[in-house]
Design an enzyme around this catalytic site. Structure first.
Site, PDB file in Angstrom:
ATOM      1  N   SER A 203       0.848  -1.195   0.000  1.00  0.00           N
ATOM      2  CA  SER A 203       0.000   0.000   0.000  1.00  0.00           C
ATOM      3  C   SER A 203       0.885   1.247   0.000  1.00  0.00           C
ATOM      4  CB  SER A 203      -0.947  -0.037   1.209  1.00  0.00           C
ATOM      5  OG  SER A 203      -1.872   1.027   1.147  1.00  0.00           O
ATOM      6  N   THR A 204       0.801   2.067   1.051  1.00  0.00           N
ATOM      7  CA  THR A 204       1.559   3.320   1.096  1.00  0.00           C
ATOM      8  C   THR A 204       3.049   3.045   0.961  1.00  0.00           C
ATOM      9  OG1 THR A 204      -0.110   4.122   2.645  1.00  0.00           O
ATOM     10  CG2 THR A 204       1.893   5.444   2.396  1.00  0.00           C
ATOM     11  N   HIS A 230      -2.753  -1.006  -3.279  1.00  0.00           N
ATOM     12  CA  HIS A 230      -3.892  -0.109  -3.063  1.00  0.00           C
ATOM     13  C   HIS A 230      -3.718   1.131  -3.925  1.00  0.00           C
ATOM     14  CE1 HIS A 230      -4.358  -1.983   1.223  1.00  0.00           C
ATOM     15  NE2 HIS A 230      -4.945  -2.712   0.297  1.00  0.00           N
ATOM     16  N   MET A 323      -0.134   1.231   5.259  1.00  0.00           N
ATOM     17  CA  MET A 323      -0.925   1.527   6.445  1.00  0.00           C
ATOM     18  C   MET A 323      -1.914   0.407   6.717  1.00  0.00           C
ATOM     19  SD  MET A 323      -1.827   5.525   5.635  1.00  0.00           S
ATOM     20  CE  MET A 323      -2.990   5.628   7.004  1.00  0.00           C
ATOM     21  N   ASP A 326      -4.449  -4.711   6.235  1.00  0.00           N
ATOM     22  CA  ASP A 326      -4.925  -5.507   5.105  1.00  0.00           C
ATOM     23  C   ASP A 326      -3.860  -6.512   4.684  1.00  0.00           C
ATOM     24  OD1 ASP A 326      -6.672  -6.348   3.088  1.00  0.00           O
ATOM     25  OD2 ASP A 326      -5.827  -4.945   1.632  1.00  0.00           O
TER      26      ASP A 326
END
Length: 398
Positions: A203-204, A230, A323, A326
């Site tokens: 993600s991030t 993401h 973050m 997930d």
């Protein structure tokens, strides 16, 4: 108390400069040290303001975001840049070009170039700034003088790789000695088999991390890769095409019914879950327009659950910077089925959230710096190709 992270905001809209400044200054660990209405002014201000992070709009008069990034690279400026991007199709294209020019990451404005509801992405923006700002300071050295120069420590993903995976006597994988993981709370049903797939959740911080990881894998890498990053709709196709241009493997945005084949990298499309199913002896991609899981669509948990179910102990699951949690729960299912699980370490994560959750659950075989992950994947793939059988014993996923 550590000094606040110093941020320079570059946007041609006075409203956006004001709104983003207010969002950041609500955080006690951040300080907006300056603003600029285009890239030219930003380049003039950088030596005096010495920011730790630059938040950059792309479409500006005079010196736009891409021109700024080109000049930044020419001048050898290594301050991380976070793009505030429009969701428009053109915005996706130029955002990916910005990443190829050295921008660290991006976040989309909720409603176009001038976005009065930018507060909706405030938490994500602040978390990105914390992650990139802290890493920049770490690499520069905490005692550096503002505007001064000093020898830099090597980046975490550039330090020499220690021992990775070993398989003495075809036993279970052995951890590198520097890795300390918590006690196992999940007992695998079987030992790892010959890997047939690599599933990755990120993600991030993911765009630059994936560029690093995929760029380090050779053309002959024998396993297919399924990736959930993401990312909003409209961006994943451009992202896949940008990765395809810079790495040896074939990268594409996944489509319904794609056959999962060696040498292929599939990126989950924005706003669709991606999973894998077995159909007539083939493994194929399925895309689901189902509700978000863990607040995300695509969700890493959806991908990992299907990989655990279809491949069992013949899978590798990697959880990287991001973050939240997930992916952690269903990475545990991959671990339980006997697959090999790898987490990115805290030092090289922009945000140590998703890997931390998996680490705390005790479902990681390995926790490694970003730069060592492709080395481990290559080694596992070579072991798989040369063994003609199990990397640990002859058990299978069935």
């Amino acid at each position: 108390m550590q000094d606040p992270i110093r941020v320079l905001i570059v946007d041609d809209s006075a409203l956006m400069r004001t709104m983003v400044s207010r969002i950041l200054e609500e955080a006690p660990d951040m300080e907006v040290v300056g603003t600029a209405m285009h890239g030219g002014f930003a380049l003039e201000k950088i030596p005096r303001l010495d920011p730790d992070v630059i938040v950059l709009d792309l479409e500006m008069p005079k010196v736009d975001g891409l021109a700024f990034l080109r000049e930044r690279r020419e001048r050898g400026i290594d301050i991380p840049v976070i793009i505030l991007s429009s969701r428009a199709k053109r915005g996706a294209r130029i955002t990916m070009e910005a990443l190829s020019l050295g921008a660290s990451d991006f976040i989309t404005k909720p409603s176009g170039a001038i976005s009065p509801d930018v507060h909706l992405v405030a938490d994500t923006l602040r978390e990105m700034i914390r992650g990139y700002g802290r890493r920049y300071r770490l690499l520069k050295g905490p005692a550096r003088e503002r505007g001064g120069k000093r020898d830099l420590p090597p980046a975490a993903n550039e330090r020499p790789a220690g021992p990775v995976l070993q398989s003495p006597g075809r036993s279970a994988p052995v951890l590198p000695p520097q890795v300390v993981l918590p006690p196992r709370r999940v007992v695998p049903l079987r030992r790892p088999g010959v890997p047939e797939v690599v599933a990755i959740g990120v993600s991030t911080g993911g765009p630059s991390a994936l560029r690093s990881l995929l760029g380090a894998l050779g053309e002959g890498f024998p396993l297919p890769l399924l990736i959930v990053q993401h990312m909003p709709p409209g961006f994943t196709k451009e992202f896949a095409e940008s990765l395809n241009r810079m790495c040896a493997l074939t990268v594409k945005e996944a489509e319904e019914g794609d056959e999962v084949r060696r040498g292929m990298v599939f990126i989950a499309p924005g706003d669709f879950h991606m999973m894998v199913e077995e159909e007539g002896g083939r493994k194929v991609v399925r895309l689901l327009d189902a509700p978000p899981v863990n607040g995300h669509r695509p969700s890493v948990d959806v991908l990992f659950e299907s990989v655990a179910r279809v491949y069992g102990n013949r899978s590798i699951a990697v959880i990287m910077t991001g973050m939240g949690r997930d992916g952690a729960r269903m990475l545990g299912e991959v671990f339980r089925q006997g697959g090999i699980t790898i987490g990115q370490d805290e030092e090289t994560c922009v945000v140590y959230g998703m890997p931390r959750a998996a680490h705390e659950m005790g479902v990681l075989h390995l926790q490694l710096p970003l730069g060592e992950i492709p080395l481990v994947l290559e080694k596992l793939a070579r072991q798989s190709a040369s063994s003609g059988g199990d990397v640990s014993d002859s058990s299978s996923s069935s």
